[in-house]
Design an enzyme around this catalytic site. Structure first.
Site, PDB file in Angstrom:
ATOM      1  N   SER A  94       3.311   7.655  11.514  1.00 17.30           N
ATOM      2  CA  SER A  94       2.125   7.009  10.947  1.00 17.30           C
ATOM      3  C   SER A  94       1.182   8.017  10.293  1.00 17.30           C
ATOM      4  CB  SER A  94       1.369   6.283  12.061  1.00 17.30           C
ATOM      5  OG  SER A  94       0.708   7.252  12.863  1.00 17.30           O
ATOM      6  N   CYS A  95       0.185   7.492   9.617  1.00 19.52           N
ATOM      7  CA  CYS A  95      -0.814   8.350   8.957  1.00 19.52           C
ATOM      8  C   CYS A  95      -1.498   9.270   9.966  1.00 19.52           C
ATOM      9  CB  CYS A  95      -1.844   7.491   8.233  1.00 19.52           C
ATOM     10  SG  CYS A  95      -2.429   6.078   9.195  1.00 19.52           S
ATOM     11  N   HIS A 154      -9.503   7.882   8.092  1.00 19.23           N
ATOM     12  CA  HIS A 154      -9.671   8.122   9.522  1.00 19.23           C
ATOM     13  C   HIS A 154     -10.378   9.462   9.701  1.00 19.23           C
ATOM     14  CE1 HIS A 154      -6.720   4.993  10.416  1.00 19.23           C
ATOM     15  NE2 HIS A 154      -5.765   5.646   9.794  1.00 19.23           N
ATOM     16  N   THR A 164       0.825  -1.214   0.000  1.00 20.73           N
ATOM     17  CA  THR A 164       0.000   0.000   0.000  1.00 20.73           C
ATOM     18  C   THR A 164       0.861   1.265   0.000  1.00 20.73           C
ATOM     19  OG1 THR A 164      -1.718  -1.206   1.151  1.00 20.73           O
ATOM     20  CG2 THR A 164      -1.816   1.199   1.298  1.00 20.73           C
ATOM     21  N   ILE A 165       1.818   1.339   0.903  1.00 25.96           N
ATOM     22  CA  ILE A 165       2.651   2.540   1.005  1.00 25.96           C
ATOM     23  C   ILE A 165       3.776   2.501  -0.035  1.00 25.96           C
ATOM     24  CG2 ILE A 165       4.176   3.880   2.535  1.00 25.96           C
ATOM     25  CD1 ILE A 165       1.160   3.934   3.347  1.00 25.96           C
ATOM     26  N   HIS A 184      -1.527   6.823  20.486  1.00 25.78           N
ATOM     27  CA  HIS A 184      -1.303   7.853  19.453  1.00 25.78           C
ATOM     28  C   HIS A 184      -0.662   9.118  20.021  1.00 25.78           C
ATOM     29  CE1 HIS A 184      -4.616   5.227  18.048  1.00 25.78           C
ATOM     30  NE2 HIS A 184      -3.923   5.285  16.921  1.00 25.78           N
ATOM     31  N   GLY A 185      -1.108   9.495  21.248  1.00 27.46           N
ATOM     32  CA  GLY A 185      -0.551  10.708  21.870  1.00 27.46           C
ATOM     33  C   GLY A 185       0.966  10.613  22.031  1.00 27.46           C
TER      34      GLY A 185
HETATM   35  P1  NAD Z   1       1.349  -3.749   3.079  1.00 27.34           P
HETATM   36  O1  NAD Z   1       1.115  -5.056   3.731  1.00 27.34           O
HETATM   37  O2  NAD Z   1       0.318  -3.175   2.193  1.00 27.34           O
HETATM   38  O3  NAD Z   1       2.704  -3.808   2.234  1.00 27.34           O
HETATM   39  C1  NAD Z   1       3.870  -4.404   2.714  1.00 27.34           C
HETATM   40  C2  NAD Z   1       4.597  -5.049   1.555  1.00 27.34           C
HETATM   41  O4  NAD Z   1       5.836  -5.589   2.025  1.00 27.34           O
HETATM   42  C3  NAD Z   1       3.830  -6.202   0.938  1.00 27.34           C
HETATM   43  O5  NAD Z   1       3.946  -6.089  -0.471  1.00 27.34           O
HETATM   44  C4  NAD Z   1       4.570  -7.460   1.428  1.00 27.34           C
HETATM   45  O6  NAD Z   1       4.491  -8.502   0.489  1.00 27.34           O
HETATM   46  C5  NAD Z   1       5.973  -6.923   1.519  1.00 27.34           C
HETATM   47  N1  NAD Z   1       6.830  -7.662   2.444  1.00 27.34           N
HETATM   48  C6  NAD Z   1       6.479  -8.428   3.497  1.00 27.34           C
HETATM   49  N2  NAD Z   1       7.596  -8.899   4.111  1.00 27.34           N
HETATM   50  C7  NAD Z   1       8.644  -8.399   3.425  1.00 27.34           C
HETATM   51  C8  NAD Z   1      10.037  -8.525   3.565  1.00 27.34           C
HETATM   52  N3  NAD Z   1      10.586  -9.259   4.534  1.00 27.34           N
HETATM   53  N4  NAD Z   1      10.829  -7.867   2.688  1.00 27.34           N
HETATM   54  C9  NAD Z   1      10.310  -7.109   1.699  1.00 27.34           C
HETATM   55  N5  NAD Z   1       8.976  -6.965   1.516  1.00 27.34           N
HETATM   56  C10 NAD Z   1       8.168  -7.614   2.367  1.00 27.34           C
HETATM   57  O7  NAD Z   1       1.716  -2.747   4.259  1.00 27.34           O
HETATM   58  P2  NAD Z   1       1.524  -1.171   4.258  1.00 27.34           P
HETATM   59  O8  NAD Z   1       0.117  -0.856   4.627  1.00 27.34           O
HETATM   60  O9  NAD Z   1       2.096  -0.597   3.020  1.00 27.34           O
HETATM   61  O10 NAD Z   1       2.392  -0.771   5.528  1.00 27.34           O
HETATM   62  C11 NAD Z   1       3.803  -0.641   5.451  1.00 27.34           C
HETATM   63  C12 NAD Z   1       4.273   0.222   6.598  1.00 27.34           C
HETATM   64  O11 NAD Z   1       3.656   1.507   6.472  1.00 27.34           O
HETATM   65  C13 NAD Z   1       3.882  -0.278   8.004  1.00 27.34           C
HETATM   66  O12 NAD Z   1       4.881   0.127   8.918  1.00 27.34           O
HETATM   67  C14 NAD Z   1       2.596   0.466   8.285  1.00 27.34           C
HETATM   68  O13 NAD Z   1       2.319   0.605   9.653  1.00 27.34           O
HETATM   69  C15 NAD Z   1       2.929   1.817   7.659  1.00 27.34           C
HETATM   70  N6  NAD Z   1       1.748   2.622   7.301  1.00 27.34           N
HETATM   71  C16 NAD Z   1       0.655   2.052   6.734  1.00 27.34           C
HETATM   72  C17 NAD Z   1      -0.450   2.835   6.446  1.00 27.34           C
HETATM   73  C18 NAD Z   1      -1.702   2.247   5.871  1.00 27.34           C
HETATM   74  O14 NAD Z   1      -2.774   2.746   6.140  1.00 27.34           O
HETATM   75  N7  NAD Z   1      -1.643   1.214   5.085  1.00 27.34           N
HETATM   76  C19 NAD Z   1      -0.414   4.205   6.688  1.00 27.34           C
HETATM   77  C20 NAD Z   1       0.755   4.781   7.197  1.00 27.34           C
HETATM   78  C21 NAD Z   1       1.842   3.967   7.514  1.00 27.34           C
END
Ligand code: NAD
Length: 338
Positions: free
Chosen positions: A139-140, A220, A11-12, A194-195
């Site tokens: 985080s977001c 959110h 996603t990110i 969160h705080g």
């Molecule tokens: P996600 O699960 O959508 O994506 C993670 C990706 O990493 C997947 O493609 C997975 O296959 C891959 N992956 C898993 N293990 C791996 C490894 N060992 N090496 C390389 N790739 C690997 O996760 P996301 O939502 O993109 O979240 C990623 C980070 O961003 C997290 O720390 C999350 O807390 C943070 N985050 C997420 C959001 C959200 O809403 N999705 C918002 C802000 C921050």
């Protein structure tokens, strides 16, 4: 050109890759992915060199027609900066890999603050990342709160902030998340985590937060109450202050945007990639001043608000541009605030 490697293309990661590609001063050297799935096919179709994160799965990539550029170790060695966007907790496990290659890295908000020297928000503390090798983009929710609180903190002083976070149950592709028919205190303990996370950006800030989860994947929603130290006479001054900020959108009453659904519809109509909304969306009518107490409601698009922050963090970490110039360039290239 800063060569950026993205480790974790979900996603990110996929959004950060596209945002990096849009910059004139950086290039996507490659993306590392664990699973040979539709997202991996998308990376190959976007012509990002694909590296495998897992030795045991390399055959899977070949079977779906993806020619690997190498393993994640190669990507780390060849890149000037790594953006680690792997799932929460995996980033910390990856840090020794980055240290071994002496490659600076960004981590995401799912990691503990201890993973990096600095917890980063481009508006609040860009300069602190300039001497760091490892930076965590918060985080977001923390990003959304930091952007909103920074101008208030600077202009009026904050006696205390109180925030309720109505959190989306999961992202649209997280089919197993919930709740699907409930409103759940999460965490049930008060204050929520969160705080303290906001305090990694503003160590002196007095802030209490409460969290709950609801059945939506859209965004959110925060209800915010900030007791100001030196409140202005009139809410108009605060409104103008916030409207002068980048990455803060105030939603006018005439727009008829009454929730996250209409916000997402608006973003799709505007042709935003993936319907992304990088900015905080503040309902203008909700901005209210009662004595020293400021109130408002804002929506935060969890999948995308951290994306411009990652781009700025890359420049901060590499000492490439000062904060205001980096933010302006990121905004212009991505179409933020437009
Ligand atoms: P996600 O699960 O959508 O994506 C993670 C990706 O990493 C997947 O493609 C997975 O296959 C891959 N992956 C898993 N293990 C791996 C490894 N060992 N090496 C390389 N790739 C690997 O996760 P996301 O939502 O993109 O979240 C990623 C980070 O961003 C997290 O720390 C999350 O807390 C943070 N985050 C997420 C959001 C959200 O809403 N999705 C918002 C802000 C921050």
């Amino acid at each position: 050109m800063i060569r950026v490697g993205i480790n974790g293309y979900g996603t990110i990661g996929k959004r950060v890759a596209d945002a990096v590609r849009a910059q004139p001063d950086m290039t996507v050297h490659g993306v590392a992915k664990r699973s040979p799935d539709y997202v991996a096919v998308g990376a190959a179709e976007a012509e990002y060199p694909v590296y495998a994160a897992d030795e045991d799965r390399t055959d899977g990539f070949r079977e779906i027609g993806i020619d690997l550029a190498g393993m994640v170790d190669d990507l780390v060695a060849e890149s000037d900066v790594i953006v680690d966007a792997t799932p929460s907790g995996i980033g910390a496990q990856n840090r020794p890999l980055y240290e071994r290659h002496e490659t600076p890295a960004l981590f995401q908000g799912g990691e503990d603050a201890t993973v990096a020297e600095v917890s980063f928000n481009a508006r609040a503390n860009y300069d602190e990342a300039e001497d760091a090798d490892y930076v965590r983009v918060v985080s977001c929710n923390t990003t959304g709160l930091s952007r909103f609180l920074a101008p208030l903190y600077e202009n009026y002083g904050i006696e205390k902030a109180r925030v309720t976070l109505v959190r989306r149950g999961g992202d649209p592709n997280q089919t197993g998340r919930g709740p699907i028919n409930d409103a759940v205190p999460d965490p049930v303990s008060i204050p929520s985590h969160h705080g303290p996370d906001v305090q990694t950006v503003f160590p002196e800030l007095d802030i209490d937060t409460i969290g709950l989860k609801v059945p939506t994947t859209m965004m959110h929603l925060h209800t915010v109450n900030v007791t100001l130290e030196n409140a202005p006479e009139d809410i108009a001054a605060v409104r103008e202050q916030l409207q002068d900020e980048d990455r803060l959108l105030t939603i006018p009453e005439y727009a008829g945007i009454d929730g996250a659904g209409t916000l997402k519809d608006f973003a799709l109509d505007a042709g935003r990639p993936r319907g992304d909304i990088w900015e905080n969306c503040i309902w203008e009518e909700s901005l209210t001043l009662e004595g020293n107490d400021l109130y408002c409601m804002q929506a935060i698009h969890q999948e995308s608000d951290v994306v411009p922050e990652n781009v700025d963090a890359i420049r901060a970490l590499t000492g490439h541009l000062p904060g205001p110039e980096s933010r302006a360039l990121t905004n212009e290239t991505l179409g933020i605030d437009s």
